[in-house]
Write a protein that holds these residues in place. Structure first.
Motif, PDB file in Angstrom:
ATOM      1  N   ARG A 146       8.113   7.685   7.363  1.00 54.90           N
ATOM      2  CA  ARG A 146       6.984   8.519   7.813  1.00 54.90           C
ATOM      3  C   ARG A 146       5.767   8.294   6.925  1.00 54.90           C
ATOM      4  NH1 ARG A 146      10.853  12.928   8.976  1.00 54.90           N
ATOM      5  NH2 ARG A 146      10.408  13.731   6.909  1.00 54.90           N
ATOM      6  N   GLU A 147       5.998   8.185   5.613  1.00 51.35           N
ATOM      7  CA  GLU A 147       4.893   7.934   4.694  1.00 51.35           C
ATOM      8  C   GLU A 147       4.280   6.560   4.965  1.00 51.35           C
ATOM      9  OE1 GLU A 147       4.636   9.050   0.269  1.00 51.35           O
ATOM     10  OE2 GLU A 147       5.160   6.903   0.262  1.00 51.35           O
ATOM     11  N   LEU A 148       5.113   5.550   5.170  1.00 50.04           N
ATOM     12  CA  LEU A 148       4.607   4.218   5.493  1.00 50.04           C
ATOM     13  C   LEU A 148       3.791   4.245   6.784  1.00 50.04           C
ATOM     14  CD1 LEU A 148       7.645   1.939   4.614  1.00 50.04           C
ATOM     15  CD2 LEU A 148       5.323   1.667   3.721  1.00 50.04           C
ATOM     16  N   ASN A 149       4.285   4.955   7.795  1.00 50.76           N
ATOM     17  CA  ASN A 149       3.557   5.068   9.063  1.00 50.76           C
ATOM     18  C   ASN A 149       2.198   5.726   8.849  1.00 50.76           C
ATOM     19  OD1 ASN A 149       5.773   3.965  10.370  1.00 50.76           O
ATOM     20  ND2 ASN A 149       6.522   5.921  11.140  1.00 50.76           N
ATOM     21  N   LEU A 150       2.170   6.785   8.059  1.00 45.52           N
ATOM     22  CA  LEU A 150       0.914   7.491   7.789  1.00 45.52           C
ATOM     23  C   LEU A 150      -0.059   6.597   7.020  1.00 45.52           C
ATOM     24  CD1 LEU A 150      -0.814  10.063   7.859  1.00 45.52           C
ATOM     25  CD2 LEU A 150       0.353  10.785   5.749  1.00 45.52           C
ATOM     26  N   PHE A 151       0.398   5.990   5.935  1.00 49.02           N
ATOM     27  CA  PHE A 151      -0.479   5.133   5.136  1.00 49.02           C
ATOM     28  C   PHE A 151      -0.973   3.941   5.954  1.00 49.02           C
ATOM     29  CE2 PHE A 151       1.188   6.277   0.587  1.00 49.02           C
ATOM     30  CZ  PHE A 151       0.852   7.590   0.808  1.00 49.02           C
ATOM     31  N   SER A 152      -0.113   3.389   6.795  1.00 51.90           N
ATOM     32  CA  SER A 152      -0.498   2.280   7.657  1.00 51.90           C
ATOM     33  C   SER A 152      -1.654   2.682   8.566  1.00 51.90           C
ATOM     34  CB  SER A 152       0.710   1.834   8.475  1.00 51.90           C
ATOM     35  OG  SER A 152       0.346   0.909   9.459  1.00 51.90           O
ATOM     36  N   SER A 153      -1.551   3.856   9.153  1.00 48.72           N
ATOM     37  CA  SER A 153      -2.603   4.364  10.031  1.00 48.72           C
ATOM     38  C   SER A 153      -3.902   4.609   9.255  1.00 48.72           C
ATOM     39  CB  SER A 153      -2.134   5.660  10.693  1.00 48.72           C
ATOM     40  OG  SER A 153      -3.173   6.264  11.421  1.00 48.72           O
ATOM     41  N   LEU A 154      -3.787   5.237   8.100  1.00 52.01           N
ATOM     42  CA  LEU A 154      -4.984   5.576   7.313  1.00 52.01           C
ATOM     43  C   LEU A 154      -5.690   4.338   6.765  1.00 52.01           C
ATOM     44  CD1 LEU A 154      -3.683   8.686   5.323  1.00 52.01           C
ATOM     45  CD2 LEU A 154      -4.921   8.633   7.504  1.00 52.01           C
ATOM     46  N   ALA A 155      -4.913   3.302   6.451  1.00 51.71           N
ATOM     47  CA  ALA A 155      -5.488   2.068   5.900  1.00 51.71           C
ATOM     48  C   ALA A 155      -5.829   1.052   6.977  1.00 51.71           C
ATOM     49  CB  ALA A 155      -4.532   1.447   4.895  1.00 51.71           C
ATOM     50  N   GLU A 156      -5.359   1.310   8.203  1.00 53.85           N
ATOM     51  CA  GLU A 156      -5.546   0.382   9.316  1.00 53.85           C
ATOM     52  C   GLU A 156      -4.982  -1.001   9.000  1.00 53.85           C
ATOM     53  OE1 GLU A 156      -9.653   0.591  10.547  1.00 53.85           O
ATOM     54  OE2 GLU A 156      -9.436   2.689  11.154  1.00 53.85           O
ATOM     55  N   VAL A 157      -3.759  -0.986   8.457  1.00 53.04           N
ATOM     56  CA  VAL A 157      -3.004  -2.219   8.195  1.00 53.04           C
ATOM     57  C   VAL A 157      -1.589  -2.000   8.725  1.00 53.04           C
ATOM     58  CG1 VAL A 157      -4.353  -2.802   6.143  1.00 53.04           C
ATOM     59  CG2 VAL A 157      -2.214  -1.535   5.883  1.00 53.04           C
TER      60      VAL A 157
ATOM     61  N   GLU B 113      -1.510  -9.586   1.191  1.00 56.60           N
ATOM     62  CA  GLU B 113      -1.974  -9.841   2.554  1.00 56.60           C
ATOM     63  C   GLU B 113      -2.024  -8.554   3.355  1.00 56.60           C
ATOM     64  OE1 GLU B 113      -0.421 -12.337   6.335  1.00 56.60           O
ATOM     65  OE2 GLU B 113      -0.613 -13.455   4.455  1.00 56.60           O
ATOM     66  N   ALA B 114      -3.133  -8.362   4.063  1.00 60.67           N
ATOM     67  CA  ALA B 114      -3.299  -7.223   4.970  1.00 60.67           C
ATOM     68  C   ALA B 114      -4.048  -7.716   6.194  1.00 60.67           C
ATOM     69  CB  ALA B 114      -4.065  -6.088   4.287  1.00 60.67           C
TER      70      ALA B 114
END
Length: 98
Positions: free
Chosen positions: A58-69, A25-26
């Motif tokens: 920090r990695e989760l925050n970055l990936f979240s932003s890049l994936a827009e999820v 789910e996203a």
């Protein structure tokens, strides 16, 4: 010599798309792929400015932003699929080989 790109990864100059091993789910819908856009310096600085000293967060925050999820969506991925995202990110940001 560069490593062959795995079948579950589609790499372009400005993004990487990772096919998940199982749907997840996203943003409230079931997806079988997640796309990360290429990060900017601003994206990396924003992820670091979150006030956390936790590299994983920090990695989760970055990936979240890049994936827009949402971060919670990424935390719901299987470890195998999260590892695929990590591999896709590092392939996306590596310098072009000569």
């Amino acid at each position: 010599m560069s490593k062959k790109i795995p079948a579950w990864m589609s790499l372009q100059a400005d993004c990487v798309t990772v096919t998940l091993s199982k749907p997840s789910e996203a943003n409230g819908i079931q997806v079988d792929k997640i796309t990360l856009r290429a990060p900017t310096v601003r994206d990396v600085r924003a992820a670091q400015a979150g006030g956390t000293t936790d590299d994983e967060q920090r990695e989760l925050n970055l990936f979240s932003s890049l994936a827009e999820v949402g971060v919670k969506d990424l935390e719901g991925l299987t470890l195998k699929d999260y590892s695929r995202l990590q591999a896709g990110y590092f392939r996306l940001v590596q310098d072009d080989e000569l």
